[in-house]
Design an enzyme around this catalytic site. Structure first.
Site, short mmCIF file in Angstrom:
data_model
loop_
_atom_site.label_atom_id
_atom_site.label_comp_id
_atom_site.label_asym_id
_atom_site.label_seq_id
_atom_site.Cartn_x
_atom_site.Cartn_y
_atom_site.Cartn_z
N HIS A 50 -14.87 -50.04 69.45
CA HIS A 50 -14.03 -50.69 68.46
C HIS A 50 -14.82 -51.82 67.79
O HIS A 50 -15.83 -52.28 68.30
CB HIS A 50 -12.75 -51.21 69.12
N GLU A 52 -14.33 -54.96 67.41
CA GLU A 52 -14.51 -56.22 68.14
C GLU A 52 -15.73 -56.12 69.06
O GLU A 52 -16.52 -57.06 69.18
CB GLU A 52 -13.27 -56.52 69.00
N CYS A 77 -6.80 -54.19 70.46
CA CYS A 77 -5.98 -53.26 71.24
C CYS A 77 -5.79 -53.75 72.67
O CYS A 77 -6.56 -54.56 73.19
CB CYS A 77 -6.58 -51.86 71.21
N ASP A 199 -6.44 -18.10 43.29
CA ASP A 199 -7.64 -18.94 43.22
C ASP A 199 -8.64 -18.66 44.34
O ASP A 199 -9.81 -18.96 44.21
CB ASP A 199 -7.26 -20.43 43.32
N ARG A 206 -16.75 -30.93 49.58
CA ARG A 206 -18.16 -30.75 49.22
C ARG A 206 -18.63 -32.08 48.63
O ARG A 206 -17.87 -33.03 48.57
CB ARG A 206 -18.30 -29.60 48.24
#
Ligand code: AOF
Ligand code: ZN
Length: 346
Positions: A50, A52, A77, A199, A206
């Site tokens: 994380h 921190e 957390c 389609d 990309r």
């Protein structure tokens, strides 16, 4: 430097993690002594340390943490997840003051981190400033469903297609690049069966690298009747077929067939939420987009417009049968010869 300015530095650090943290938030942190930044860290990637902890690791001398202030974009957390709780670590190394950009809406934390720090005698301030960093993450934990964006390209006369069953290119390369960036921020991209068959899109990201490609989701009547050589079956990204009929076919490992009696925008969104997916892009076609709008499940519209008049053709939202809706204009941008408008629901 004052604390709002320090928070902006932490927010800029957080942005470096964009595109790599998947369903985790982007988070940045700075360690401050005498108003000066002595270390900067951020959450680099999903599953990694994380912010921190990354900031603590950047200190030239670990004892500098003692008595220092940490300014962090998200509440530290309090849980054992893929890594041990940051709040415990901040207490252990002797941080004296913590300035938090926003509290964490994730129920595994949700105020507990702040309380742990305060209970250990640390001076804690919450700025209530998200820095617009984790829109989908925040939305997901507040609303319990993914943030839904509808993307479309249209002509000046509001057409999305020149004639019935053919793929028509409307906007230019800059709009294309932008739509790739938009895809890169998603956890799922949804299309209907007509778009799938007409389609045959790849629905991949990309032009830029993503660690976790968005799941390609298609609503289909009967998965077993689809042509086997569609791009969606190329293994480039996880693919889910939402259908009403059980399948008898053996599918490649990248394909999941999810069966339900009736797929509605509400059940689609609910299913994605169950899977922990926080951001859904509805790419087409008109029927699917109109159904999401009518169900009031569209949070954001991204419309690319080309300065072209098609004349006869399929109007966007021709299938829309809901009430008239008014949107808030949030952004207008030139993209080469075209322009992009972003709208939010009121
Ligand atoms: C991050 N990066 O810098 C901070 C997070 O699965 P884990 O153990 O990585 O925990 C993810 C949760 O940890 C996340 O949803 C959020 O509640 C909290 N804080 N997460 O990925 C960070 N500070
Ligand atoms: Zn943490």
């Amino acid at each position: 430097m004052d604390e709002p300015a320090l928070l902006r530095i932490a927010q800029a650090a957080a942005r470096q993690g964009r595109g790599h943290t998947y369903t985790n938030p982007v988070v940045g942190a700075v360690i401050v002594r005498d108003g000066q930044v002595v270390a900067t860290g951020y959450h680099h990637r999903f599953g990694g340390p994380h912010a921190e902890i990354d900031a603590l690791q950047q200190l030239p001398d670990p004892t500098l943490a003692q008595g220092a202030t940490m300014v962090v974009t998200l509440e530290p957390c309090s849980h054992y997840g893929k890594t041990p709780p940051c709040a415990v670590k901040l207490i252990a190394v002797g941080i004296r003051r913590v300035v938090i950009g926003q509290l964490d809406p994730n129920p595994v934390v949700a105020g507990r981190g702040q309380r742990m720090l305060a209970a250990a005698g640390i001076d804690v301030t919450v700025m209530n400033d998200t820095g617009e960093l984790n829109q989908a993450y925040n939305f997901f934990y507040q609303q319990r469903r993914p943030l839904v964006t509808v993307k479309m390209a249209q002509t000046l006369d509001g057409k999305m297609n020149q004639a019935g069953n053919q793929r028509t290119f409307i906007t230019g390369p800059a709009a294309y690049q932008d739509s790739q960036r938009l895809r890169a921020q998603q956890h799922a991209i949804l299309i209907g069966e007509r778009t799938l068959l007409v389609d045959n899109p790849q629905l991949t990201v990309r032009e830029q690298s993503v660690d976790h490609p968005p799941v390609r989701v298609a609503l289909v009547e009967d998965a077993d009747r689809l042509p086997p050589d569609l791009h969606l079956f190329d293994g480039q990204a996880p693919t889910w077929l939402l259908t009403r009929h059980a399948t008898r076919q053996k599918w490649p490992a990248s394909v999941r067939v999810l069966v339900d009696q009736e797929w509605t925008p509400a059940t689609v969104v609910q299913r994605l939420a169950q899977e922990g997916l926080q951001a859904l892009l509805v790419e087409g076609g008109s029927v699917v987009q109109s159904r999401f709008l009518a169900a009031d499940l569209v949070d954001r519209l991204v419309v690319y417009t080309a300065p072209t008049i098609f004349g006869p053709g399929l109007p966007v939202f021709s299938e829309y049968q809901g009430p008239s809706v008014h949107w808030n204009l949030s952004q207008v941008e030139h993209l080469g010869p075209d322009w992009r408008v972003e709208l939010r629901r009121k």
